[in-house]
Design a protein around this motif. Structure first.
Motif, PDB file in Angstrom:
ATOM      1  N   TRP A 194       0.661  -1.259   0.115  1.00 48.58           N
ATOM      2  CA  TRP A 194       0.073   0.045   0.007  1.00 48.58           C
ATOM      3  C   TRP A 194       0.713   1.252   0.014  1.00 48.58           C
ATOM      4  CZ3 TRP A 194      -0.643   4.322   3.296  1.00 48.58           C
ATOM      5  CH2 TRP A 194      -1.456   5.163   2.814  1.00 48.58           C
ATOM      6  N   ASN A 195       0.393   2.264  -0.893  1.00 50.90           N
ATOM      7  CA  ASN A 195       1.050   3.337  -0.707  1.00 50.90           C
ATOM      8  C   ASN A 195       0.221   4.653  -1.601  1.00 50.90           C
ATOM      9  OD1 ASN A 195       3.436   5.522  -1.269  1.00 50.90           O
ATOM     10  ND2 ASN A 195       4.722   3.655  -0.755  1.00 50.90           N
ATOM     11  N   THR A 196       0.622   5.901  -1.085  1.00 46.68           N
ATOM     12  CA  THR A 196      -0.207   6.910  -1.634  1.00 46.68           C
ATOM     13  C   THR A 196       0.526   7.204  -3.006  1.00 46.68           C
ATOM     14  OG1 THR A 196       1.457   8.687  -0.866  1.00 46.68           O
ATOM     15  CG2 THR A 196      -0.425   7.977   0.529  1.00 46.68           C
ATOM     16  N   LYS A 197       1.856   6.524  -3.380  1.00 45.63           N
ATOM     17  CA  LYS A 197       2.360   6.927  -4.856  1.00 45.63           C
ATOM     18  C   LYS A 197       2.020   5.491  -5.630  1.00 45.63           C
ATOM     19  CE  LYS A 197       6.162   9.798  -2.859  1.00 45.63           C
ATOM     20  NZ  LYS A 197       7.586   9.903  -2.970  1.00 45.63           N
ATOM     21  N   ILE A 198       2.327   5.477  -6.815  1.00 50.62           N
ATOM     22  CA  ILE A 198       2.366   4.329  -7.428  1.00 50.62           C
ATOM     23  C   ILE A 198       3.788   3.740  -7.544  1.00 50.62           C
ATOM     24  CG2 ILE A 198       2.067   3.293  -9.719  1.00 50.62           C
ATOM     25  CD1 ILE A 198       0.229   5.666 -10.605  1.00 50.62           C
ATOM     26  N   ILE A 199       4.093   2.848  -6.719  1.00 49.37           N
ATOM     27  CA  ILE A 199       5.254   2.173  -6.455  1.00 49.37           C
ATOM     28  C   ILE A 199       5.177   0.483  -6.902  1.00 49.37           C
ATOM     29  CG2 ILE A 199       7.302   1.548  -4.835  1.00 49.37           C
ATOM     30  CD1 ILE A 199       6.970   4.457  -4.954  1.00 49.37           C
ATOM     31  N   VAL A 200       5.714   0.360  -7.750  1.00 53.55           N
ATOM     32  CA  VAL A 200       5.642  -1.152  -8.222  1.00 53.55           C
ATOM     33  C   VAL A 200       6.598  -2.006  -8.368  1.00 53.55           C
ATOM     34  CG1 VAL A 200       5.117  -2.447 -10.485  1.00 53.55           C
ATOM     35  CG2 VAL A 200       4.439   0.146 -10.118  1.00 53.55           C
ATOM     36  N   LEU A 201       6.587  -3.161  -7.762  1.00 56.98           N
ATOM     37  CA  LEU A 201       7.707  -4.024  -7.538  1.00 56.98           C
ATOM     38  C   LEU A 201       7.574  -5.152  -8.567  1.00 56.98           C
ATOM     39  CD1 LEU A 201       9.938  -5.120  -5.604  1.00 56.98           C
ATOM     40  CD2 LEU A 201       8.232  -6.311  -4.175  1.00 56.98           C
ATOM     41  N   PRO A 202       8.546  -5.086  -9.450  1.00 55.65           N
ATOM     42  CA  PRO A 202       8.685  -6.101 -10.686  1.00 55.65           C
ATOM     43  C   PRO A 202       8.358  -7.432 -10.266  1.00 55.65           C
ATOM     44  CG  PRO A 202      10.159  -4.282 -11.125  1.00 55.65           C
ATOM     45  CD  PRO A 202       9.630  -4.141  -9.760  1.00 55.65           C
ATOM     46  N   GLY A 203       7.548  -8.404 -11.131  1.00 55.59           N
ATOM     47  CA  GLY A 203       7.427  -9.539 -10.620  1.00 55.59           C
ATOM     48  C   GLY A 203       6.545  -9.970  -9.565  1.00 55.59           C
ATOM     49  N   ALA A 204       5.986  -8.935  -8.877  1.00 55.37           N
ATOM     50  CA  ALA A 204       5.262  -9.145  -7.825  1.00 55.37           C
ATOM     51  C   ALA A 204       3.805  -9.683  -8.272  1.00 55.37           C
ATOM     52  CB  ALA A 204       4.978  -7.949  -6.975  1.00 55.37           C
ATOM     53  N   LYS A 205       3.114 -10.286  -7.483  1.00 58.19           N
ATOM     54  CA  LYS A 205       1.845 -11.062  -7.717  1.00 58.19           C
ATOM     55  C   LYS A 205       0.797  -9.813  -7.310  1.00 58.19           C
ATOM     56  CE  LYS A 205       2.755 -15.303  -8.884  1.00 58.19           C
ATOM     57  NZ  LYS A 205       3.140 -15.420 -10.357  1.00 58.19           N
ATOM     58  N   ILE A 206      -0.310  -9.880  -7.942  1.00 56.02           N
ATOM     59  CA  ILE A 206      -1.248  -8.616  -7.565  1.00 56.02           C
ATOM     60  C   ILE A 206      -2.177  -9.081  -6.511  1.00 56.02           C
ATOM     61  CG2 ILE A 206      -3.445  -7.696  -8.486  1.00 56.02           C
ATOM     62  CD1 ILE A 206      -1.010  -6.359  -9.558  1.00 56.02           C
ATOM     63  N   VAL A 207      -2.261  -8.530  -5.684  1.00 57.50           N
ATOM     64  CA  VAL A 207      -3.089  -8.610  -4.346  1.00 57.50           C
ATOM     65  C   VAL A 207      -4.522  -9.054  -4.667  1.00 57.50           C
ATOM     66  CG1 VAL A 207      -3.760  -7.787  -2.168  1.00 57.50           C
ATOM     67  CG2 VAL A 207      -1.571  -7.516  -2.720  1.00 57.50           C
ATOM     68  N   LYS A 208      -5.144 -10.118  -4.536  1.00 60.17           N
ATOM     69  CA  LYS A 208      -6.801 -10.502  -4.969  1.00 60.17           C
ATOM     70  C   LYS A 208      -7.288 -10.929  -3.434  1.00 60.17           C
ATOM     71  CE  LYS A 208      -5.682 -11.620  -9.419  1.00 60.17           C
ATOM     72  NZ  LYS A 208      -5.797 -12.445 -10.653  1.00 60.17           N
ATOM     73  N   LYS A 209      -6.893 -10.287  -2.373  1.00 59.95           N
ATOM     74  CA  LYS A 209      -7.719 -10.440  -0.982  1.00 59.95           C
ATOM     75  C   LYS A 209      -8.272  -9.505  -0.594  1.00 59.95           C
ATOM     76  CE  LYS A 209      -3.706  -9.826   1.888  1.00 59.95           C
ATOM     77  NZ  LYS A 209      -2.821 -10.528   2.953  1.00 59.95           N
ATOM     78  N   GLY A 210      -9.131  -9.567   0.416  1.00 59.82           N
ATOM     79  CA  GLY A 210      -9.741  -8.394   0.824  1.00 59.82           C
ATOM     80  C   GLY A 210     -10.731  -7.883  -0.289  1.00 59.82           C
ATOM     81  N   PRO A 211     -10.966  -6.483   0.029  1.00 60.90           N
ATOM     82  CA  PRO A 211     -11.760  -5.921  -1.220  1.00 60.90           C
ATOM     83  C   PRO A 211     -11.184  -6.058  -2.542  1.00 60.90           C
ATOM     84  CG  PRO A 211     -10.692  -4.151   0.062  1.00 60.90           C
ATOM     85  CD  PRO A 211     -10.246  -5.750   0.689  1.00 60.90           C
ATOM     86  N   TYR A 212      -9.936  -6.452  -2.573  1.00 58.35           N
ATOM     87  CA  TYR A 212      -9.427  -6.419  -4.005  1.00 58.35           C
ATOM     88  C   TYR A 212     -10.055  -7.907  -4.608  1.00 58.35           C
ATOM     89  CZ  TYR A 212      -6.497  -2.657  -2.830  1.00 58.35           C
ATOM     90  OH  TYR A 212      -6.205  -1.579  -2.378  1.00 58.35           O
ATOM     91  N   ARG A 213     -10.629  -8.747  -3.926  1.00 65.35           N
ATOM     92  CA  ARG A 213     -11.316  -9.752  -4.738  1.00 65.35           C
ATOM     93  C   ARG A 213     -12.495  -9.249  -5.606  1.00 65.35           C
ATOM     94  NH1 ARG A 213     -12.455 -13.475   0.566  1.00 65.35           N
ATOM     95  NH2 ARG A 213     -12.663 -11.221   1.475  1.00 65.35           N
ATOM     96  N   TRP A 214     -13.115  -8.307  -5.335  1.00 64.25           N
ATOM     97  CA  TRP A 214     -14.309  -7.817  -5.976  1.00 64.25           C
ATOM     98  C   TRP A 214     -13.895  -6.556  -6.763  1.00 64.25           C
ATOM     99  CZ3 TRP A 214     -14.799  -8.758  -0.615  1.00 64.25           C
ATOM    100  CH2 TRP A 214     -15.322  -9.997  -0.487  1.00 64.25           C
ATOM    101  N   VAL A 215     -13.059  -5.752  -6.377  1.00 69.63           N
ATOM    102  CA  VAL A 215     -12.888  -4.481  -6.910  1.00 69.63           C
ATOM    103  C   VAL A 215     -11.200  -4.164  -7.207  1.00 69.63           C
ATOM    104  CG1 VAL A 215     -12.927  -2.090  -6.497  1.00 69.63           C
ATOM    105  CG2 VAL A 215     -14.925  -3.529  -5.729  1.00 69.63           C
ATOM    106  N   ARG A 216     -11.067  -3.704  -8.359  1.00 71.94           N
ATOM    107  CA  ARG A 216      -9.519  -3.301  -8.471  1.00 71.94           C
ATOM    108  C   ARG A 216      -9.035  -2.152  -7.710  1.00 71.94           C
ATOM    109  NH1 ARG A 216      -9.147  -3.424 -15.100  1.00 71.94           N
ATOM    110  NH2 ARG A 216     -10.373  -1.540 -14.643  1.00 71.94           N
ATOM    111  N   HIS A 217      -9.857  -1.142  -7.416  1.00 74.64           N
ATOM    112  CA  HIS A 217      -9.180   0.083  -6.727  1.00 74.64           C
ATOM    113  C   HIS A 217     -10.112   0.583  -5.478  1.00 74.64           C
ATOM    114  CE1 HIS A 217      -6.399   0.622 -10.067  1.00 74.64           C
ATOM    115  NE2 HIS A 217      -7.245   0.281 -10.987  1.00 74.64           N
TER     116      HIS A 217
END
Length: 175
Positions: free
Chosen positions: A97-120
């Protein structure tokens, strides 16, 4: 009633400062792991938008002598629900989590919590806050202006975030 308004503003400001501290810690960790910042050019505009929101709210409430809404219980309940959702969102992303767009190459997208249903979900929460907080104090000009400005900002922000995620992670448009 003025004291209630200022206590509320103080609470939200302390909350935002705490989030910035968490974001800075997460940023340092992600950068140390090989992450990088994307969309840095628009980030100062996001900061300015959020600071201006609070300035506008304070000016509208104070200059126009606005008071707490007769429907304050509804707005306060909605505010508290957004705060619970905010905590759920931040905890679901954890160190990502961040207020900036910080990307970690190769990371898996989080799909738990509210991210199961909504992207943002955090952007939905912020959008709701730009309506709920002013409505709590009958600051309708602030609600209208900043809801529209936030919508414009999110078109830039979401596009930049999704592009960065598609370039460096397993994010797929429309997941």
């Amino acid at each position: 009633m003025r004291e209630l308004f200022w206590l509320f503003i103080l609470f939200v400001c302390v909350q935002r400062i705490s989030e910035l501290i968490i974001a800075k810690r997460n940023e340092k960790w992600m950068l140390s792991q090989g992450g990088y910042e994307a969309g840095a050019r628009h980030y100062p505009f996001i900061v300015a938008l959020h600071i201006s929101f609070f300035i506008s709210l304070i000016v509208e409430v104070e200059l126009l002598r606005k008071t707490i809404s007769p429907d304050w219980l509804l707005w306060l309940t909605l505010f508290l629900l957004t705060q619970l959702s905010r905590v759920w969102t931040l905890r679901s992303l954890g160190t990502f989590w961040n207020t900036k767009i910080i990307v970690l190459p190769g990371a898996k997208i989080v799909k738990k919590g509210p991210y199961r249903w909504v992207r943002h979900p955090n952007y939905i929460i912020v959008t709701m806050e730009f309506i709920i907080i002013p409505f709590l104090f009958q600051a309708y000009y602030t609600a209208l202006i900043f809801t529209l400005l936030n919508a414009l900002m999110l078109t830039v922000r979401i596009a930049a975030e999704e592009q960065a995620l598609m370039n460096a992670t397993d994010f797929k448009k429309g997941y």
